[in-house]
Design a protein around this motif. Structure first.
Motif, PDB file in Angstrom:
ATOM      1  N   GLU A 393       0.838  -1.211   0.000  1.00 11.55           N
ATOM      2  CA  GLU A 393       0.000   0.000   0.000  1.00 11.55           C
ATOM      3  C   GLU A 393       0.864   1.248   0.000  1.00 11.55           C
ATOM      4  OE1 GLU A 393      -2.580  -0.322   3.365  1.00 11.55           O
ATOM      5  OE2 GLU A 393      -4.200  -1.252   2.211  1.00 11.55           O
ATOM      6  N   GLU A 394       1.958   1.217   0.787  1.00 10.32           N
ATOM      7  CA  GLU A 394       2.868   2.367   0.846  1.00 10.32           C
ATOM      8  C   GLU A 394       3.532   2.615  -0.502  1.00 10.32           C
ATOM      9  OE1 GLU A 394       6.762   3.824   3.435  1.00 10.32           O
ATOM     10  OE2 GLU A 394       5.601   2.066   4.090  1.00 10.32           O
ATOM     11  N   LYS A 395       3.926   1.530  -1.189  1.00 11.35           N
ATOM     12  CA  LYS A 395       4.548   1.669  -2.509  1.00 11.35           C
ATOM     13  C   LYS A 395       3.561   2.212  -3.536  1.00 11.35           C
ATOM     14  CE  LYS A 395       8.138  -1.857  -1.964  1.00 11.35           C
ATOM     15  NZ  LYS A 395       8.703  -3.121  -2.488  1.00 11.35           N
ATOM     16  N   VAL A 396       2.305   1.788  -3.437  1.00 16.91           N
ATOM     17  CA  VAL A 396       1.274   2.299  -4.355  1.00 16.91           C
ATOM     18  C   VAL A 396       1.031   3.782  -4.097  1.00 16.91           C
ATOM     19  CG1 VAL A 396      -1.184   2.169  -4.943  1.00 16.91           C
ATOM     20  CG2 VAL A 396       0.145   0.075  -4.694  1.00 16.91           C
ATOM     21  N   LEU A 397       0.968   4.185  -2.821  1.00 19.15           N
ATOM     22  CA  LEU A 397       0.748   5.582  -2.467  1.00 19.15           C
ATOM     23  C   LEU A 397       1.893   6.478  -2.948  1.00 19.15           C
ATOM     24  CD1 LEU A 397      -0.651   5.198   1.161  1.00 19.15           C
ATOM     25  CD2 LEU A 397      -1.900   6.069  -0.817  1.00 19.15           C
ATOM     26  N   SER A 398       3.124   5.959  -2.882  1.00 17.54           N
ATOM     27  CA  SER A 398       4.288   6.754  -3.300  1.00 17.54           C
ATOM     28  C   SER A 398       4.497   6.742  -4.809  1.00 17.54           C
ATOM     29  CB  SER A 398       5.555   6.240  -2.602  1.00 17.54           C
ATOM     30  OG  SER A 398       5.795   4.884  -2.972  1.00 17.54           O
TER      31      SER A 398
END
Length: 418
Positions: A393-398
Motif C-alpha cells: 500500500e505504501e509503494k502504491v501511495l508513493s
C-alpha cells in the motif's frame, strides 16, 4: 423389500441418533419404489428445528441428514451461557417481545467472529420456525417485504410514518429497517430516522430499527437480510426497508424485497438525468411525493414524463407493469390508493408463482454476497498477505508500484500459500 432394507441401512449408518429416534417406518410396504415418498413422525432435533411431513429417499434423504449434522455441530460448539442466550432470544422473538428482537438484530450486526457464529445458530433456528409457519400458511409468505428508495429530500421518512400509521390502524404489524449512511471520515452515523418518525415510533404495532451502512455499498447493510428474517419471526407482516438514497449502486435492496418502490420529489431538476435507467428499471412502483400545494403542477408533469419513460423499459414481470402515481404524506392524498396498488402487485405475483421464484433467487444472491464479504476478510487476514499489505500500500501511495501489479502480487502470495 431390497429398497426398504437399503434405506434402513443408510439410516442406521448415520451417526446422529436424535434424528433416527424420531423416524417411523410403519408405513413402508413391499411395493416401495425408489422414487416414492415416505412419511415420518413430527418434529425433531435438539435445536427446535421442524421437519416437513414428507422427505425423498436416497439423495434428498442424505441431504437432509447432512443439513441436520451441520446444525447439530453448530449447536454443540456453544457453551452453556451462549446456548442460554440463543434460547432466550429465540423464545422471546417468536413470542413477539420487541426487546428480544432488538437484541437479536444487534447480535447479527456484530462484527466479532464469535458473535457471528452465535448469530448464525439463532438465524438457523428462526429460519426453521419461519419455514414451519409458512407451511401452516399453505406455503404463502408470512410477510410482505417492501424496499423504499429515493434521493435525499424525497420525503422517505415522512411517507413511512404516514404509511406505517395507516397500516397499523388496519391491524398490520409494521417493521421499518431504516439504513443511514456512515461517515467515511469518522465512521459514525446519525441514525436520525427514528427521530423523524415520532408518532410511528410510539406505536406498539410498529418497530423502527435504524442501522448504519458501515461502508457497505448498495444502500443497505450487510445484515439487512438477517434483520428482515428476524422481524418476520417476531410476527411483523409488513417489512419496510428504507435505503440511504439513490445512486447507480443503491438498489441492492431490490434483491431482498418483494416489491421495490421508488420515491421521487416533484422538483428535482433534470428528472431523467439525476436518477438514471439503472434504478428506474428496478422499480415496481414509482411515487411522486409532495404532490400538494404549489407542487401539484410539477408533480403532474413529472408523473407524465415517467409514465412515458417506463414504457421504453424492458418488462421484468409477465403479470405486472410498473405504475407511476402522485402522493402526499402531508395531506394523506393517495396513500390508501398506493397501498391498494401494492396489494394488487403482491396478489398477482403470488398467484403467478413469480414471488416464490423471486424469493428463491434472492436466497442465492444472499449466499454469494456473504461469500464475497467473508472471502475479502479471509484474504486480508491470511498469513501470507497480512504483513505484505501495508508495504505494498505504501509503494502504491508513493507511486513506485502500479495498483494492478500490487494486487497481482498479493493474489499470487495468497494462492501460493494454503
Amino acid at each position: 423389500m431390497p429398497n426398504k432394507m437399503n434405506t434402513l441401512s443408510l439410516l442406521l449408518r448415520f451417526p446422529h441418533y436424535r434424528f433416527l429416534r424420531k423416524i417411523s417406518f410403519k408405513s413402508f410396504h413391499s411395493n416401495f419404489t425408489p422414487g416414492s415418498l415416505f412419511p415420518y413422525t413430527q418434529s425433531f432435533n435438539s435445536v427446535c428445528l421442524y421437519c416437513t411431513k414428507w422427505m425423498l429417499p436416497a439423495s434428498d434423504l442424505k441431504r437432509g441428514m447432512c443439513y441436520q449434522a451441520t446444525v447439530d455441530q453448530q449447536t454443540q460448539g456453544l457453551c452453556d451461557k451462549e446456548q442460554r442466550l440463543v434460547d432466550k432470544l429465540y423464545s422471546g422473538l417468536i413470542q413477539g417481545h420487541r426487546a428480544c428482537l432488538a437484541e437479536a438484530i444487534t447480535l447479527v450486526e456484530s462484527t466479532q467472529s464469535r458473535k457471528k457464529e452465535i448469530a448464525q445458530v439463532l438465524i438457523q433456528k428462526v429460519l426453521s420456525y419461519h419455514r414451519e409457519q409458512e407451511k401452516l400458511n399453505k406455503g404463502k409468505p408470512l410477510a410482505f417485504r417492501v424496499g423504499l428508495s429515493g434521493p435525499p429530500g424525497a420525503g422517505k421518512s415522512t411517507f413511512i410514518e404516514c404509511f406505517g400509521k395507516m397500516l397499523t390502524e388496519r391491524g398490520h404489524k409494521v417493521s421499518v429497517l431504516a439504513v443511514d449512511p456512515s461517515s467515511s471520515t469518522s465512521g459514525g452515523s446519525l441514525l436520525g430516522d427514528k427521530t423523524r418518525m415520532t408518532e410511528l415510533s410510539r406505536d406498539m404495532n410498529a418497530y423502527i430499527r435504524p442501522s448504519p451502512t458501515r461502508g457497505t455499498l448498495g444502500g443497505v447493510t450487510r445484515t439487512t437480510n438477517e434483520a428482515i428474517l428476524l422481524c418476520e419471526g417476531g410476527g411483523y407482516d409488513i417489512i419496510l426497508v428504507e435505503t440511504v438514497g439513490v445512486g447507480q449502486s443503491e438498489f441492492a435492496v431490490a434483491d431482498m424485497v418483494d416489491m421495490f418502490v421508488l420515491l421521487l420529489p416533484p422538483a428535482g431538476g433534470d428528472e431523467l438525468q439525476g436518477i438514471k435507467r439503472g434504478i428506474i428499471e428496478m422499480a415496481d412502483l414509482v411515487a411522486i411525493t409532495k404532490a400538494d400545494g404549489d407542487l401539484v403542477v410539477p408533480a403532474r408533469r413529472i408523473q407524465a414524463e415517467y409514465v412515458s419513460a417506463m414504457k421504453l423499459l424492458r418488462k421484468r414481470s409477465k403479470v405486472w407493469r410498473p405504475k407511476v402515481m402522485r402522493i402526499s404524506a402531508k395531506t394523506g392524498e393517495s396513500i390508501s390508493d398506493m397501498w391498494d396498488k401494492m396489494t394488487e402487485f403482491h396478489d398477482l405475483m403470488l398467484t403467478s408463482g413469480e414471488l416464490t421464484t423471486k424469493r428463491r433467487k434472492q436466497q442465492k444472491v444472499w449466499m454469494w454476497n456473504l461469500i464475497q464479504e467473508n472471502m475479502l476478510d479471509h484474504f486480508r487476514s491470511h498469513l501470507a498477505v497480512r504483513d505484505k499489505i501495508p508495504l505494498l500500500e505504501e509503494k502504491v501511495l508513493s507511486g513506485v508500484l502500479a495498483p494492478g501489479l500490487a494486487a497481482d502480487l498479493l493474489l499470487k502470495a495468497f494462492k501460493d500459500r494454503p
